[in-house]
Design a protein around this motif. Structure first.
Motif, mmCIF file in Angstrom:
data_model
loop_
_atom_site.group_PDB
_atom_site.id
_atom_site.type_symbol
_atom_site.label_atom_id
_atom_site.label_comp_id
_atom_site.label_asym_id
_atom_site.label_seq_id
_atom_site.Cartn_x
_atom_site.Cartn_y
_atom_site.Cartn_z
ATOM 1 N N ILE A 190 -5.003 -9.197 1.559
ATOM 2 C CA ILE A 190 -5.982 -8.562 1.613
ATOM 3 C C ILE A 190 -5.000 -7.443 3.455
ATOM 4 C CG2 ILE A 190 -8.167 -8.125 2.535
ATOM 5 C CD1 ILE A 190 -8.374 -11.288 1.194
ATOM 6 N N SER A 191 -5.204 -5.829 3.238
ATOM 7 C CA SER A 191 -4.362 -5.267 4.256
ATOM 8 C C SER A 191 -5.050 -4.500 4.972
ATOM 9 C CB SER A 191 -3.612 -4.738 3.937
ATOM 10 O OG SER A 191 -2.757 -5.618 3.290
ATOM 11 N N ILE A 192 -5.434 -4.368 5.925
ATOM 12 C CA ILE A 192 -6.513 -3.040 6.736
ATOM 13 C C ILE A 192 -4.907 -1.784 7.200
ATOM 14 C CG2 ILE A 192 -7.857 -2.419 8.036
ATOM 15 C CD1 ILE A 192 -9.167 -4.821 8.212
ATOM 16 N N THR A 193 -4.757 -0.699 7.067
ATOM 17 C CA THR A 193 -3.756 0.703 8.084
ATOM 18 C C THR A 193 -4.428 1.409 8.292
ATOM 19 O OG1 THR A 193 -2.182 -1.054 5.347
ATOM 20 C CG2 THR A 193 -1.694 1.132 6.624
ATOM 21 N N THR A 194 -4.094 1.224 9.250
ATOM 22 C CA THR A 194 -4.255 2.787 10.238
ATOM 23 C C THR A 194 -3.354 3.701 9.401
ATOM 24 O OG1 THR A 194 -5.379 1.694 12.334
ATOM 25 C CG2 THR A 194 -4.896 3.777 12.309
ATOM 26 N N PHE A 242 -7.235 0.218 3.220
ATOM 27 C CA PHE A 242 -8.076 -0.642 2.685
ATOM 28 C C PHE A 242 -7.313 -1.213 1.469
ATOM 29 C CE2 PHE A 242 -10.829 0.781 5.518
ATOM 30 C CZ PHE A 242 -10.783 -0.083 6.392
ATOM 31 N N GLU A 243 -6.714 -2.123 1.184
ATOM 32 C CA GLU A 243 -5.884 -2.803 0.086
ATOM 33 C C GLU A 243 -5.742 -4.229 -0.352
ATOM 34 O OE1 GLU A 243 -1.171 -0.932 -1.046
ATOM 35 O OE2 GLU A 243 -0.943 -2.303 0.858
ATOM 36 N N VAL A 244 -6.055 -4.523 -1.455
ATOM 37 C CA VAL A 244 -6.017 -6.013 -2.041
ATOM 38 C C VAL A 244 -5.335 -6.100 -2.958
ATOM 39 C CG1 VAL A 244 -6.757 -7.925 -3.045
ATOM 40 C CG2 VAL A 244 -8.333 -6.375 -1.319
ATOM 41 N N ILE A 245 -3.506 -6.872 -2.988
ATOM 42 C CA ILE A 245 -2.816 -6.975 -4.154
ATOM 43 C C ILE A 245 -2.646 -8.538 -4.327
ATOM 44 C CG2 ILE A 245 -0.493 -6.740 -4.998
ATOM 45 C CD1 ILE A 245 -0.214 -3.964 -2.814
ATOM 46 N N VAL A 261 -5.889 -4.944 -6.830
ATOM 47 C CA VAL A 261 -6.917 -5.273 -7.397
ATOM 48 C C VAL A 261 -7.817 -3.738 -6.248
ATOM 49 C CG1 VAL A 261 -9.395 -6.762 -6.735
ATOM 50 C CG2 VAL A 261 -7.034 -7.014 -6.724
ATOM 51 N N ASN A 262 -8.339 -2.834 -6.907
ATOM 52 C CA ASN A 262 -9.203 -1.871 -6.027
ATOM 53 C C ASN A 262 -10.019 -1.236 -7.041
ATOM 54 O OD1 ASN A 262 -8.129 -0.464 -8.514
ATOM 55 N ND2 ASN A 262 -7.293 0.869 -7.648
ATOM 56 N N GLN A 263 -10.874 -2.045 -8.003
ATOM 57 C CA GLN A 263 -12.747 -1.849 -8.283
ATOM 58 C C GLN A 263 -12.977 -3.047 -8.322
ATOM 59 O OE1 GLN A 263 -11.823 -0.064 -11.900
ATOM 60 N NE2 GLN A 263 -11.956 1.996 -10.993
ATOM 61 N N PHE A 264 -14.763 -3.430 -7.748
ATOM 62 C CA PHE A 264 -15.792 -4.318 -7.700
ATOM 63 C C PHE A 264 -16.360 -3.889 -8.738
ATOM 64 C CE2 PHE A 264 -13.471 -3.441 -2.817
ATOM 65 C CZ PHE A 264 -12.068 -4.598 -3.601
ATOM 66 N N ASN A 265 -17.264 -4.960 -8.949
ATOM 67 C CA ASN A 265 -18.876 -4.764 -9.073
ATOM 68 C C ASN A 265 -19.880 -4.407 -8.525
ATOM 69 O OD1 ASN A 265 -17.480 -4.806 -11.630
ATOM 70 N ND2 ASN A 265 -16.911 -7.330 -11.457
ATOM 71 N N HIS A 266 -20.107 -4.678 -7.292
ATOM 72 C CA HIS A 266 -20.920 -5.132 -5.961
ATOM 73 C C HIS A 266 -19.729 -3.850 -4.975
ATOM 74 C CE1 HIS A 266 -20.928 -8.381 -8.455
ATOM 75 N NE2 HIS A 266 -22.076 -8.472 -7.960
ATOM 76 N N TYR A 267 -21.090 -3.512 -3.781
ATOM 77 C CA TYR A 267 -20.382 -2.986 -2.851
ATOM 78 C C TYR A 267 -19.717 -3.791 -1.889
ATOM 79 C CZ TYR A 267 -22.861 1.203 -3.714
ATOM 80 O OH TYR A 267 -23.910 2.215 -4.463
ATOM 81 N N ILE A 312 -18.699 1.307 5.707
ATOM 82 C CA ILE A 312 -18.752 1.876 4.650
ATOM 83 C C ILE A 312 -18.638 0.806 3.459
ATOM 84 C CG2 ILE A 312 -17.222 3.325 3.139
ATOM 85 C CD1 ILE A 312 -16.081 4.274 5.709
ATOM 86 N N ASN A 313 -19.903 1.095 2.567
ATOM 87 C CA ASN A 313 -19.982 0.612 1.415
ATOM 88 C C ASN A 313 -19.116 1.265 0.521
ATOM 89 O OD1 ASN A 313 -21.801 -2.456 2.153
ATOM 90 N ND2 ASN A 313 -22.425 -0.965 3.315
ATOM 91 N N SER A 314 -18.666 0.815 -0.462
ATOM 92 C CA SER A 314 -17.556 1.068 -1.234
ATOM 93 C C SER A 314 -17.284 0.355 -2.452
ATOM 94 C CB SER A 314 -16.056 1.964 -1.055
ATOM 95 O OG SER A 314 -15.494 2.374 -2.506
ATOM 96 N N LEU A 315 -17.156 1.059 -3.928
ATOM 97 C CA LEU A 315 -17.240 0.222 -5.039
ATOM 98 C C LEU A 315 -15.232 -0.604 -5.129
ATOM 99 C CD1 LEU A 315 -20.070 1.323 -7.381
ATOM 100 C CD2 LEU A 315 -19.435 -0.504 -6.087
ATOM 101 N N THR A 316 -14.699 0.475 -4.410
ATOM 102 C CA THR A 316 -13.267 0.708 -4.693
ATOM 103 C C THR A 316 -13.097 0.408 -3.463
ATOM 104 O OG1 THR A 316 -13.265 3.251 -3.982
ATOM 105 C CG2 THR A 316 -13.375 2.119 -6.567
ATOM 106 N N ASN A 317 -11.078 0.200 -3.760
ATOM 107 C CA ASN A 317 -10.098 0.842 -2.648
ATOM 108 C C ASN A 317 -9.335 1.969 -2.168
ATOM 109 O OD1 ASN A 317 -10.734 -1.650 -0.577
ATOM 110 N ND2 ASN A 317 -9.113 -3.155 -2.073
ATOM 111 N N SER A 318 -9.375 2.232 -0.793
ATOM 112 C CA SER A 318 -8.685 3.688 -0.408
ATOM 113 C C SER A 318 -8.145 3.955 0.412
ATOM 114 C CB SER A 318 -9.274 4.623 -1.550
ATOM 115 O OG SER A 318 -8.744 6.107 -1.628
#
Length: 641
Positions: free
Chosen positions: A340-344, A371-374, A384-390, A436-442
């Protein structure tokens, strides 16, 4: 090539052309095939560590398929004095059989030359256009070998994306998709270093940089304190820091067994992995699939925290069961790595976002963050870039920022433009945070773009309309006019709600089957998004009636379905439904199938009656749309009130 993409070709011709493409791509993919596309594709050659003199697997990922990929070809170049290729293994696609029978995953072919230093790969949808790639996947894996046990440094697998002979991604025979390639670093380290193979961290920038040798990254490893529900756990993780190309990476490696043992007796709601290093550009937390499963069973979340960003990911949204099914059900969960990554964003990526923002009339506040999950297993990577919840991520705004001069968070979409995502501004001490609440990673950024429409200056909806206009949710009928009293169509209401919820990607592959939603219409994609996210279902006669005016009752049905994405409660108890509706004199005019939805809207304060009436059959105006959509976002805690 164009004929192949249009229809199932003659078997012998297909095999011949697949073979020839690896040798003479210019004859088969002329530059004239290029055409404009609104949705670029992105391929990532995973950055990888390898021990000097040993081999490592490099996953090549389609991290963003745009609107669908029907074929690709690429030439990957490398320094043959330092690296060699052992094998290229498809993870999507098969070698074309002798009888030419179509494959659901398409045809794949590859070749490489360790003397000249290149590898060539081609894939094509063998069904003739019915099996486009619509989801991020791993395309293939390259096993590379370091030729010398003495040579260390950073080298590159590069792709010349400016040359059609060496790089092209297609949607169809007449559509060449704009596309980019990221990553491709191979870091060769001595066997006594802390580097392992297949780190899987994706890097930014083009891989067209010539292969060069640089000193091996400096790496240190220290124990760190993690927190389980706020309680310190001093020996539950180590931090490994390294510097590559002037950017510092900190990776937290969790002691999975210790955490599992601890939570088996104490329970858990949140595993916090903090990094206090203000100089780290990339922060990654690594844990295994078994721990993720344990966290999921307890309804817990993993939180990565840095001085400038946080990422709170409920374990259930990692969907470890789906990952397990993809790598093989027989594989132990403990053998699957989750990063699980946070990249500036670096200066190049920041400039690109700011340039796009300027085109849209937006001002970027601070630095974008990715933001990234692999998931990783045996050289295979699953994004992993789509979620069912925020899923919440927060970005700290620069020191001295004015919290009132911020309108929303935005996400960088697959079409290269910036789109609204629900954003709540808060302050801790002197620091403003954009949650920020999102259903995806990007990649995400915060922008300022105040809106003010002249014709709502004295209208009751002024604050709601201008607020949602600033958030890129509501659009005017012109640059200065909003037309607040005009009715809104079903397609317009749906598109507005999707923008409000930050839904810009379909949840899986969904075909639009409504007979009156025409291909190429402005609302075709919006209807597809709404169907895939279970917001609309249409009428029993198979129509959606996109240009029909939406009624209050219909609007509340769609809003009720949107509640499933939030923390708000849907009303399903018959007695409570009757009680909520009984307060209104025209409750008997509410359709039976809509009563629960209307009750939910009333219960959550999203819709209000007028003079004791619900008016379920009345058309909704543009101003009313702004009001009820804003109430939904505020009541759900997704934006400020």
């Amino acid at each position: 090539m164009q004929t192949l993409l249009k229809q199932a070709p003659a078997r012998r011709l297909l095999l011949l052309m697949l073979s020839c493409l690896l040798v003479l791509p210019a004859f088969l993919i002329p530059s004239a095939a290029h055409a404009a596309s609104d949705a670029p594709a992105k391929v990532t050659i995973t950055n990888t560590n390898v021990t000097a003199g040993q081999s490592a697997t490099v996953p090549v990922m389609l991290t963003d398929p745009g609107d669908g990929v029907g074929a690709y070809n690429m030439q990957i170049d490398f320094d043959p004095s330092v690296l060699s290729i052992v094998s290229i293994t498809p993870t999507y696609g098969v070698v074309a059989p002798e009888d030419g029978a179509p494959s659901d995953t398409g045809y794949f072919q590859s070749n490489f030359d360790n003397t000249a230093g290149w590898a060539r790969v081609i894939w094509i949808d063998s069904t003739g256009g019915n099996a486009l790639i619509h989801d991020p996947i791993q395309l293939f894996a390259i096993e590379v070998k370091s030729l010398s046990s003495e040579t260390t440094g950073t080298y590159h697998l590069t792709v010349d994306t400016s040359d059609d002979e060496k790089w092209a991604v297609y949607r169809s025979s007449s559509y060449t998709i704009p596309s980019t390639v990221n990553g491709g670093e191979i870091v060769i380290s001595k066997s006594n270093s802390n580097s392992g193979s297949g780190s899987g961290s994706s890097g930014g920038g083009s891989t067209t940089t010539p292969a060069t040798s640089t000193p091996a990254p400096t790496t240190t490893s220290t124990p760190v304190i993690v927190y389980i529900d706020g309680k310190e756990q001093p020996q539950f993780a180590t931090a490994q820091a390294s510097v590559q190309n002037g950017r510092k990476t900190v990776q937290l490696n969790v002691d999975n067994d210790k955490v599992i043992k601890q939570i088996s007796t104490t329970g858990i709601k949140e595993l916090l992995l903090p990094v206090q290093d203000t100089t780290a550009a990339i922060v990654t937390g690594e844990l295994n699939g078994q721990l993720v499963k344990e966290l999921e069973s307890r309804g817990a979340a993993v939180k990565i925290q840095t001085p400038t960003a946080t990422y709170t990911l409920p374990a259930i949204d990692i969907n470890i069961d789906s990952i397990s099914a993809q790598v093989g059900a027989s594989v132990a969960l403990s053998d699957i790595k989750i990063t699980i990554s946070i990249t500036t964003a670096d200066s190049s990526a920041t400039s690109a976002v700011k340039s796009q923002a300027a085109k849209q009339g937006l001002s970027v506040v601070g630095t974008p963050v990715d933001f990234e999950v692999i998931a990783h297993y045996n050289g295979k990577s699953i994004v992993v870039n789509q979620f069912n919840h925020y899923v919440e991520r927060a970005i700290a705004l620069p020191a001295g920022s004015d919290g009132t001069a911020i309108t929303t968070g935005v996400v960088l979409g697959s079409d290269g433009t910036l789109h609204h995502v629900p954003t709540h501004i808060s302050v801790t001490g002197s620091t403003y945070w954009a949650s920020i609440n999102s259903l995806t990673n990007s990649s995400y950024a915060v922008v300022y773009t105040p809106a003010s429409f002249k014709d709502v200056e004295n209208h009751w909806s002024k604050n709601d309309v201008n607020d949602l206009g600033s958030r890129l949710i509501m659009k005017g009928v012109s640059g200065t006019e909003f037309a607040p009293n005009a009715s809104i169509t079903r397609a317009e209401f749906t598109a507005t709600l999707l923008r409000a919820l930050g839904i810009h990607a379909a949840s899986g592959s969904t075909a639009v089957s409504f007979s009156d939603v025409k291909a190429g219409s402005w609302y075709e994609n919006e209807v597809k998004l709404a169907v895939s996210n279970k917001l609309i279902s249409g009428y029993s006669d198979g129509t959606f009636r996109p240009n029909g005016l939406i009624t209050r009752e219909e609007a509340m049905i769609i809003l009720n379905r949107a509640l499933a994405l939030t923390t708000l409660t849907q009303v399903n108890d018959a007695a409570q439904i009757d009680s909520l509706l009984a307060a209104y004199e025209d409750s008997a005019s509410v359709s039976e199938y809509a009563k629960a939805a209307v009750a939910s809207a009333l219960k959550n304060g999203i819709v209000q009656g007028a003079d004791g009436s619900l008016n379920p059959d009345s058309n909704v105006t543009r101003a009313e749309t702004a009001a009820i959509v804003k109430r939904l976002l505020v009541k759900a805690g997704l934006i400020n009130g």
